[in-house]
Design an enzyme around this catalytic site. Structure first.
Site, PDB file in Angstrom:
ATOM      1  N   SER A  65      42.844  16.611  68.694  1.00  0.00           N
ATOM      2  CA  SER A  65      42.323  17.973  68.401  1.00  0.00           C
ATOM      3  C   SER A  65      40.787  18.121  68.817  1.00  0.00           C
ATOM      4  O   SER A  65      40.618  17.184  69.727  1.00  0.00           O
ATOM      5  CB  SER A  65      41.752  17.827  66.783  1.00  0.00           C
ATOM      6  N   TYR A  66      40.260  19.135  68.836  1.00  0.00           N
ATOM      7  CA  TYR A  66      39.137  19.539  69.630  1.00  0.00           C
ATOM      8  C   TYR A  66      38.002  18.359  69.190  1.00  0.00           C
ATOM      9  O   TYR A  66      37.601  17.833  68.248  1.00  0.00           O
ATOM     10  CB  TYR A  66      38.597  20.899  68.913  1.00  0.00           C
ATOM     11  N   PRO A  67      37.548  17.784  70.644  1.00  0.00           N
ATOM     12  CA  PRO A  67      36.710  16.554  70.619  1.00  0.00           C
ATOM     13  C   PRO A  67      35.203  16.888  70.356  1.00  0.00           C
ATOM     14  O   PRO A  67      34.364  15.823  70.336  1.00  0.00           O
ATOM     15  CB  PRO A  67      36.995  16.110  71.954  1.00  0.00           C
ATOM     16  N   ARG A  68      34.877  18.049  70.170  1.00  0.00           N
ATOM     17  CA  ARG A  68      33.409  18.498  69.917  1.00  0.00           C
ATOM     18  C   ARG A  68      33.073  18.868  68.413  1.00  0.00           C
ATOM     19  O   ARG A  68      33.410  20.086  68.246  1.00  0.00           O
ATOM     20  CB  ARG A  68      32.811  19.284  70.888  1.00  0.00           C
ATOM     21  N   HIS A 119      35.269  22.597  62.920  1.00  0.00           N
ATOM     22  CA  HIS A 119      36.519  22.036  63.261  1.00  0.00           C
ATOM     23  C   HIS A 119      36.557  20.671  62.499  1.00  0.00           C
ATOM     24  O   HIS A 119      35.819  20.202  61.893  1.00  0.00           O
ATOM     25  CB  HIS A 119      36.101  21.334  64.883  1.00  0.00           C
TER      26      HIS A 119
END
Length: 371
Positions: A65-68, A119
């Site tokens: 998934s989005y890492p930030r 997120h």
């Protein structure tokens, strides 16, 4: 004197107290960016910048998934069991994933308390045994994300801790032993450790025995170790400097500008330039330019803007006012800066640096500076 008292013949040790209790080592909370950078930098021996680069590649490839993200709590509607099921065929962690699905290992993930509303926590989005074109580091990071996710869905580890108090020659000695009785999430998150002195004998209160050895060992204090990247990220987080998207960049910028260097063990030391700037700012009375307080307040202000509590112009004016005062003072004290930088560079070839170490280049140089 105390040593002589304890070694008078016959040496008899008396167990005065035994206390035991069950204890837990809790499974990790869902993975957010800063925790990924801190944990992976120490376990995988990668820099925060490389971790984020590889995480971006894995995200772009659809593997994670989005890492930030600052979020470390799963949404109640998230299909966690479906994500676990994708990992059941792996030879390394598949059995643990299957145990989670069966309910034998499942435990609802513990929320970490942060939700950026944008997120989810970092988690695998599809299974891979490690693609052929992936580098070793990339495979390692994907494995880290998977294992952390599975660990967060697993039962806490269970241990039994024993505390023993012993009297020898009217002097009191204490020791602690910990035996892990149920490893649970520790089995899948292979970098985690727990336990110690597990072979502590089964003492009972009032028991007497003859120690096999009574020794007096000489020791000395040691300076603290150099700051590791994990600890630096934690310090930045504590002072509110940087975000999940910028922390790694901030660290790399200090290195690129020549203020600090980093060795293969991911520990930092200041360069002569970095030390001279810190020393000059201290002598000039410009704490805002090297301590984390002002930067932290500005970033907190930015968060308040995002929350609608203050306006952008309010925070911008506060920052301008603070830096205007420091700029005016710096202009009046430029000779202090020039003299201090010159002093450091005169000392750099073998002499003692102002912060306690030789200010030469490389791991042998520098002291502590502003790190």
């Amino acid at each position: 004197m105390l040593y002589e008292m304890c070694t008078e013949e016959p040496i008899v040790a008396i167990v005065t107290q035994v206390r035991g209790r069950e204890t837990l080592k809790r499974a990790p909370v869902p993975l957010a960016t800063l925790e990924m950078c801190k944990a992976a930098s120490s376990t995988l021996r990668m820099s925060g910048e490389r971790i984020m680069k590889l995480a971006e590649e894995l995200y772009q490839g659809g593997w994670i998934s989005y890492p930030r993200t600052e979020t470390d709590v799963y949404d109640p509607g998230m299909n966690l069991r479906g994500i676990v099921a994708d990992q059941t065929n792996d030879a390394r962690w598949g059995a643990h994933a299957a145990a989670i699905l069966s309910g034998a290992m499942w435990k609802s993930p513990r929320p970490g308390g942060h939700d950026d509303k944008a997120h989810p926590p970092i988690h695998p989005t599809r299974y891979s045994p490690g693609e052929q074109d992936w580098s070793h580091d990339k495979k390692q990071l994907y494995e880290f994300v998977v294992r952390h996710f599975l660990a967060s869905c697993s039962k806490d580890a269970v241990g039994f801790e024993t505390n023993v108090t012993i009297d020898i020659g009217r002097e009191t000695f204490r020791t602690t032993g910990l035996m892990v009785t149920e490893r649970n999430w520790l089995d899948v998150f292979r970098w985690a450790t727990w336990g110690g002195n597990a072979n502590l004998p089964n003492f009972v209160e009032g028991q007497q025995f003859a120690p096999t050895e009574v020794a007096l060992r000489q020791g000395s204090t040691a300076p603290p170790p150099r700051l590791a990247e994990r600890d630096l990220i934690a310090a930045m987080e504590r002072h509110g400097i940087g975000t999940d998207a910028t922390v790694a960049e901030h660290i790399q910028k200090q290195i690129d500008r020549g203020y600090a260097e980093k060795d293969h063990q991911l520990t930092f030391w200041p360069t002569p330039l970095g030390e001279s700037l810190i020393s000059a700012y201290r002598r000039m009375g410009l704490d805002n330019l090297w301590k984390p307080d002002l930067r932290g307040r500005i970033e907190q202000g930015i968060s308040r803007i995002a929350a609608g509590l203050v306006t952008k112009d309010q925070i911008l004016q506060q920052a301008i006012n603070a830096f205007r005062v420091d700029f005016q003072a710096a202009m009046q004290r430029t000779q202090t800066m020039v003299a201090e930088v010159a002093r450091f560079f005169q000392l750099r070839n073998g002499a003692q640096g102002p912060f306690g170490g030789p200010p030469g280049n490389g791991p042998g140089g520098g002291g502590g500076g502003g790190w």
